[in-house]
Design an enzyme around this catalytic site. Structure first.
Site, PDB file in Angstrom:
ATOM      1  N   SER A 129      65.942  71.006  33.600  1.00 15.90           N
ATOM      2  CA  SER A 129      66.110  71.403  32.068  1.00 15.90           C
ATOM      3  C   SER A 129      65.576  70.814  30.925  1.00 15.90           C
ATOM      4  O   SER A 129      65.435  71.000  29.719  1.00 15.90           O
ATOM      5  CB  SER A 129      67.707  71.481  32.004  1.00 15.90           C
ATOM      6  OG  SER A 129      68.221  70.351  32.040  1.00 15.90           O
ATOM      7  N   ASP A 140      70.899  77.472  24.677  1.00 19.57           N
ATOM      8  CA  ASP A 140      71.462  76.605  25.131  1.00 19.57           C
ATOM      9  C   ASP A 140      72.833  76.452  24.746  1.00 19.57           C
ATOM     10  O   ASP A 140      73.395  77.386  24.391  1.00 19.57           O
ATOM     11  CB  ASP A 140      70.825  75.254  25.126  1.00 19.57           C
ATOM     12  CG  ASP A 140      70.568  74.296  26.236  1.00 19.57           C
ATOM     13  OD1 ASP A 140      71.665  73.717  26.633  1.00 19.57           O
ATOM     14  OD2 ASP A 140      69.694  74.111  26.692  1.00 19.57           O
ATOM     15  N   HIS A 142      73.540  68.887  25.240  1.00 18.78           N
ATOM     16  CA  HIS A 142      72.229  69.423  26.161  1.00 18.78           C
ATOM     17  C   HIS A 142      71.335  70.272  25.200  1.00 18.78           C
ATOM     18  O   HIS A 142      70.173  70.114  25.387  1.00 18.78           O
ATOM     19  CB  HIS A 142      72.887  70.233  27.200  1.00 18.78           C
ATOM     20  CG  HIS A 142      71.936  70.622  28.297  1.00 18.78           C
ATOM     21  ND1 HIS A 142      71.138  71.806  28.348  1.00 18.78           N
ATOM     22  CD2 HIS A 142      71.561  69.875  29.551  1.00 18.78           C
ATOM     23  CE1 HIS A 142      70.326  71.753  29.354  1.00 18.78           C
ATOM     24  NE2 HIS A 142      70.584  70.783  29.959  1.00 18.78           N
TER      25      HIS A 142
END
Length: 648
Positions: free
Chosen positions: A458, A107, A178
Site C-alpha cells: 500500500s 484512503d 495511512h
C-alpha cells in the site's frame, strides 16, 4: 442494473432506482427499521446503486426488468524520504514536476496541515477540476489550497453496516495516518529535514475501516471530479472480477483515460496466488525494498560491532552485564511469528534490552519495539552466541537511531508481498511492477512524530501513481495501458550489485509472479520506444474469452451491447503467462532404467529453464506424474528488443 433496460418513463437512472426501492417497500412493507434505504446512486464507476434491503425486498428487485446482479457489502482492507533518490529520478526534475495532473488517493483521509500539502509556488487549480473541499468534523473547506485541491469523505456504507456512529468520522480528517502517508508519497510537496525520531532523515518528497459501498462511491466521485491518476491502496478479498468493486470501478476509470494503481494487496506473501487486485486494466503493484537500513548496532564487550536493524526510538544507548542484575535477553527465533512473540515477552519481562536472532531482518517491518532491542541475522547471531559462550562475563551495548544508505543487494522482493497469479484473471501475469516502498516501523506508544516509516504494497502503490503522473504530464496523449507498458518494459531486473533481484521469501532470484517485470526505472520509462497499448475493446475480448456470462460482463462494462464476436485471451499486454494442464503423467515404455533430460533450442534473447531438469525411471512402464504440471520459466534479455516477463 442494465442501463439499456431502463423504462422510457425515466429520464434519469436515479429516479429509476428510487422507483425500484419504492416498489419493493410497497410489496414488502417491513418494520420501520427495515425500510429500504438508498445509500448511493453511482453515476460513473458502475451502473447501479447501494441500498439497505431486507431479503424479501432484494428478491423483489431481482425480478425487475434490467436487474443484473447484487451482492452483499463487504469490508475493504487498508493495505517517503529516500525512495525518490533510490528510484533514480533525474536531478533535472524539480519540485513542480507533475504539475497539471490531478492525482486522487482513495484512503483513510488527510491531515492537511502537514508540510507535504503546502502550496507555495503552486499554479492555479486546473480548469477541468470539478471536485470540492467537503466540510466535516474538524475539517473546514479552508484546509484545501492549490496543492490539496479537494477532499471528500464517504461513510454511508460503514454506518449502514452497523458501525457505531460515534466512532465513524464524518470528515476528511485522517485519524490513523495511512491516507496522509500514501497521499504525500504520490503527490506531496517537498519537506526539508523530515525524519521519524532521527530515522530516515531527509527531504520528504512526495481505523475506522471502510466498505465496498463507500469505496465505489469514492472512485465514482474521483471520476466525476476529473482525476488523471488514482492511487488506490485498498483491496477486497479474492473475488471474481464481476463481484470485485475495485475491478468494476477501475474499468470505468480506464475508459475515461484515468490511470489506476492498486496494491498486490494484504501483504500475504510469500505464498502463491495471494494477489487480489488482478484486473488486467489495473496497474498492480508489488513491494520492493530500498538500499536503506535502520540500524541498531550491537557492541560486544570484546570490541566487535554488529549492525542489526531496529525501529526503537529511545535516545539513550544501553550497556549491561549479561550475568547478573537487569539482563539483556538474547533470543533465537525460528520464524517470523515467533519473533513477535519473543519481542512481546521480552518487553513484559522489563529487562534492559533484547537481541533477537531472526531468520529474516524483514521481521523488523511488522514489529513494534517499545523497549531497547535489535534484530540480527542468523550469521551475526552465531558470532554473538560464540562470544557469550566463550566469555566468563559477557557484556554488550547498542546504539540506535542510525540510518545506513547504500546497502548492497537492493532492490529485493520482500517476503510479505503478495504473489500472482491472480485468481480472478489467471491469464494475465501479475503483479506488474515493484516500486520501492519506505521500510521500517516505529512502535512507541508514548511518543509521536509528524512523519512515519511504513512498508508494504500500500506504500509502494502511491510511488507508482506518482511516477504515472509524471509520465502523464510528459505524454498527455498516452493511455493508461501505454503508461503501464512504459513502466514495465523499462524496468530493471538487476539489483545495485548487478545481480538478479532476489526474492527474500524464497531465497533465490525473484520470479515474475513476485516482482512482475522488475523494479521501476522512472527515467527510462519516459522514453520506452515501444509500448503495448490496449483499450476497452481489448479487455472486453478478454472477458468474453473467460467464460463469463453476458450479465457478468455487463456488470463490469456497464453496457449490454458489447460485441463478443472476437473473444481472445491473447491480450496485448507487456507480459504473458502460459499454463500447462495439471496432473500430466509420463510413462517409460523403454526396457530397463532411463534418465531423461530437458533440452531446448536456443533462441537469441530468450533463456528457458525447465523444472525438473531430469526425470529418472527405474523400470519399464513406470509412471511419473506432476501434480501441478511441469514448470518452465522463460526470461527475455534486454538485447532481444523484447522485455516482457514470462512464467509458464
Amino acid at each position: 442494473m442494465d442501463r439499456a433496460a431502463m423504462p422510457r418513463a425515466f429520464s434519469d437512472h436515479g429516479n429509476w432506482f428510487s422507483a425500484a426501492l419504492s416498489s419493493a417497500a410497497e410489496q414488502f412493507p417491513e418494520t420501520a427499521s427495515a425500510a429500504p434505504t438508498l445509500l448511493y446512486v453511482y453515476n460513473n464507476a458502475i451502473h447501479g446503486f447501494s441500498a439497505r434491503l431486507s431479503s424479501s425486498q432484494l428478491s423483489h428487485i431481482e425480478k425487475l426488468r434490467g436487474f443484473l446482479s447484487a451482492y452483499p457489502d463487504m469490508p475493504v482492507q487498508v493495505d517517503t524520504t529516500h525512495s525518490f533518490e533510490f528510484l533514480r529520478l533525474n536531478p533535472s526534475f524539480d519540485p513542480h514536476d507533475g504539475e497539471g495532473d490531478i492525482v486522487g488517493v482513495v484512503d483513510s483521509g488527510v491531515w492537511p496541515e502537514r508540510g507535504s500539502f503546502k502550496d507555495d509556488g503552486m499554479p492555479e487549480v486546473p480548469s477541468w477540476w470539478r471536485g470540492t473541499c467537503e466540510e466535516g468534523v474538524d475539517f473546514n473547506s479552508s484546509a484545501c489550497n492549490k496543492k490539496l485541491i479537494g477532499a471528500r469523505y464517504f461513510n454511508k456504507g460503514l454506518l449502514a453496516a452497523g458501525a457505531n456512529p460515534a466512532a465513524v468520522a464524518s470528515s476528511d480528517r485522517d485519524t490513523e495516518g495511512h491516507g496522509t502517508h500514501t497521499l504525500s508519497t504520490a503527490a506531496g510537496n517537498y519537506v526539508d529535514s523530515a525524519s521519524s525520531f532521527g530515522y530516515a532523515r531527509g527531504t520528504a518528497a512526495w481505523n475506522d475501516g471502510t466498505t465496498a459501498t463507500d469505496l465505489i462511491a469514492a472512485i465514482d466521485g474521483a471520476i466525476s471530479d476529473g482525476m488523471d491518476v488514482i492511487s488506490l491502496s485498498l483491496s477486497v478479498g479474492p473475488v471474481p472480477l464481476h463481484r470485485d468493486p475495485v475491478a468494476i470501478s477501475a474499468f470505468a476509470a480506464m475508459e475515461k483515460g484515468i490511470f489506476v494503481a492498486a496494491p498486490a494487496a494484504v501483504n500475504s506473501g510469500p505464498s502463491p496466488a495471494t494477489l487480489h487486485n488482478g484486473a488486467p486494466w489495473l496497474f498492480t503493484v508489488g513491494a520492493g525494498d530500498l538500499d536503506r537500513e535502520f540500524a541498531g548496532t550491537v557492541e560486544l564487550g570484546d570490541g566487535r560491532s554488529i549492525i542489526g536493524t531496529s525501529p526503537y526510538v529511545g535516545q539513550r544507548p544501553w550497556t549491561n552485564h549479561l550475568s547478573f542484575g537487569r539482563k539483556i535477553v538474547v533470543c533465537q527465533t525460528p520464524s517470523f511469528a515467533s519473533t513477535g512473540i519473543a519481542i512481546s515477552f521480552t518487553a513484559a519481562a522489563e529487562v534492559s534490552g533484547g537481541i533477537f536472532i531472526s531468520p529474516t531482518s524483514y521481521n523488523l517491518f511488522f514489529q513494534r519495539l517499545e523497549h531497547p532491542g535489535a534484530l540480527v541475522s542468523p550469521a551475526d547471531g552465531a558470532a554473538i552466541m560464540e562470544y557469550i559462550e566463550k566469555s566468563p562475563s559477557p557484556t554488550a551495548g547498542a546504539r540506535f537511531g542510525q540510518t545506513i544508505l547504500g546497502i548492497s543487494g537492493a532492490p529485493s522482493v520482500p517476503f510479505y508481498t503478495s504473489r500472482g497469479p491472480p485468481r480472478s484473471c489467471a491469464s494475465v501475469l501479475k503483479p506488474d511492477l515493484t516500486p520501492s516502498s519506505t521500510v521500517g516501523g516505529v512502535g512507541s506508544r508514548v511518543v509521536y512524530s509528524p512523519f512515519n516509516i511504513a512498508t508494504g504494497t500500500s506504500i509502494s502503490c502511491p510511488h507508482a501513481a506518482g511516477i504515472a503522473a509524471l509520465l502523464k504530464v510528459t505524454h498527455p496523449q498516452w493511455s493508461p495501458a501505454a503508461i503501464r507498458s512504459a513502466m514495465m518494459t523499462t524496468a530493471d531486473s538487476l539489483d545495485n550489485t548487478g545481480e538478479p533481484i532476489r526474492d527474500m521469501g524464497e531465497g533465490e532470484a525473484a520470479a515474475p509472479l513476485s516482482m512482475g517485470s522488475g523494479h521501476v526505472n522512472p527515467d527510462r520509462a519516459l522514453n520506452p520506444g515501444l509500448v503495448y497499448d490496449a483499450g476497452a475493446g481489448d479487455y472486453i475480448n478478454l472477458l468474453c474469452a473467460m467464460n463469463l456470462t453476458r450479465e457478468q460482463i455487463t456488470v463490469i462494462t456497464r453496457s449490454s451491447r458489447d460485441d463478443c464476436s472476437t473473444p481472445s485471451l491473447d491480450l496485448n499486454y507487456p507480459s504473458f503467462i502460459v499454463y500447462f494442464s495439471p496432473n500430466e503423467t509420463l510413462t517409460n515404455v523403454a526396457d530397463g532404467s532411463w534418465s531423461y533430460f530437458s533440452r531446448s533450442t536456443p533462441m537469441e534473447g530468450i533463456n528457458l529453464h525447465v523444472e525438473p531438469h531430469t526425470l529418472v525411471f527405474k523400470e519399464k512402464n513406470e509412471k511419473q506424474t506432476s501434480p501441478s504440471g511441469w514448470r518452465s520459466t522463460l526470461r527475455l534479455s534486454r538485447g532481444s528488443g523484447l522485455t516482457p516477463s514470462v512464467s509458464t
